[in-house]
Design a protein around this motif. Sequence first.
Motif, mmCIF file in Angstrom:
data_model
loop_
_atom_site.group_PDB
_atom_site.id
_atom_site.type_symbol
_atom_site.label_atom_id
_atom_site.label_comp_id
_atom_site.label_asym_id
_atom_site.label_seq_id
_atom_site.Cartn_x
_atom_site.Cartn_y
_atom_site.Cartn_z
ATOM 1 N N TYR A 142 -5.292 6.731 -5.977
ATOM 2 C CA TYR A 142 -4.678 5.382 -5.558
ATOM 3 C C TYR A 142 -5.387 4.382 -5.969
ATOM 4 C CZ TYR A 142 -4.371 1.412 -2.412
ATOM 5 O OH TYR A 142 -4.191 -0.097 -2.016
ATOM 6 N N PRO A 174 -5.728 6.386 9.461
ATOM 7 C CA PRO A 174 -6.640 5.806 8.214
ATOM 8 C C PRO A 174 -6.783 4.365 8.176
ATOM 9 C CG PRO A 174 -4.872 7.501 7.461
ATOM 10 C CD PRO A 174 -4.523 7.247 9.354
ATOM 11 N N CYS A 233 -10.142 2.455 7.558
ATOM 12 C CA CYS A 233 -10.222 1.674 6.563
ATOM 13 C C CYS A 233 -10.475 0.368 6.606
ATOM 14 C CB CYS A 233 -8.905 1.990 5.730
ATOM 15 S SG CYS A 233 -8.814 1.524 4.174
ATOM 16 N N MET A 237 0.316 4.181 3.424
ATOM 17 C CA MET A 237 1.133 3.114 3.683
ATOM 18 C C MET A 237 2.286 3.802 4.569
ATOM 19 S SD MET A 237 1.406 -0.092 2.654
ATOM 20 C CE MET A 237 1.467 -0.680 0.757
HETATM 21 FE FE1 SF4 Z 1 -6.542 1.267 3.704
HETATM 22 FE FE2 SF4 Z 1 -4.375 -0.202 3.242
HETATM 23 FE FE3 SF4 Z 1 -4.152 2.352 2.721
HETATM 24 FE FE4 SF4 Z 1 -4.265 1.653 5.119
HETATM 25 S S1 SF4 Z 1 -2.663 1.432 3.475
HETATM 26 S S2 SF4 Z 1 -5.586 3.359 4.147
HETATM 27 S S3 SF4 Z 1 -5.680 -0.154 5.132
HETATM 28 S S4 SF4 Z 1 -5.662 0.858 1.698
#
Ligand code: SF4
Length: 303
Positions: A84, A125, A129, A219
Amino acid sequence: MSMKCEKCSQTAVFEQPTLCKDHFITYVEETVAKTISEQKLCTKENSVCVAVSGGKDSVSLLVILKKLGFKVTGLAVDEGIEGYRDTALDDLSRIAQKYDVKIRVVSFKEEFGKPLDDVVEGRYPCSICGVFRRYILNKYAKEYDVIATGHNLDDEAQGVLMNLTKANVDLLKRTHIRSPEQKGFVPRIKPFAYLTEKEILAYALLNSFDLHYVECPHMYQSLRDQLRDVLNDYTLQHPGTKEQLLEAGMLWSKKEVTAEQQEGHSTDLLVPSYAQPCPSCGEPSAKEGLCRACVLKKEIAEE
Ligand code: SF4
């Protein structure tokens, strides 16, 4: 039949406002300059740290601020999510070279000992994060006057709507285009607050930034995604809704808190004080003792 630009005889590339490529690019850049000066976000004397993710918003912001003559540096966070962030960091290094801007990358691994991929088991996560990303941004932006983020009008309007639907008055009260001075925090500015997501996307495409959009594997369909669709549909029928939601949030942020409200709803209506330094790292902590990032870091180290 193709539409003509409302400012010249060229073919329009955007519908509202109806503008050709050159006039649309100028319109976006002028809107940013106007937002910065009218809202007193920063001056050309200030050093600006742009939080860059490698997406269309933050890359466009970095490039526009540089073009407008601001002293900018990019700050990117590498969470350590395989497949990613690597792609976005490659895009960022290409953009940095092309536009002659410095971009600093700080990783979760170097700051907290492990990449996100190694600590997500049994945890949500996005919450870990979010804590780590906010921590890194504030810590490494200390040498700058402001942190600029690529939040656009859609993000802001969705945020206000989301906080309203959840009756989260405390977050609603923190709707700002420039965050107020708060001890321990670098002020945050949002120069894209009056440009829509569609306008930024068009700007990025017309400038051929050639970014590779890769979705984070963590996501998921969030409340924000659902509200985005509802809000877009509603705005088609009622233009100006997004601007009005932003305005409502900003008016709420200026709302005076009465003594009665302080007594009855002290945690709801007051902006919490994060001024206490964490005894371990010195970064601001929401309550006495270790800040959230240090608590998580300790937990991870003990696993
Ligand atoms: Fe981090 Fe955004 Fe992925 Fe959630 S969606 S782990 S906040 S980068």
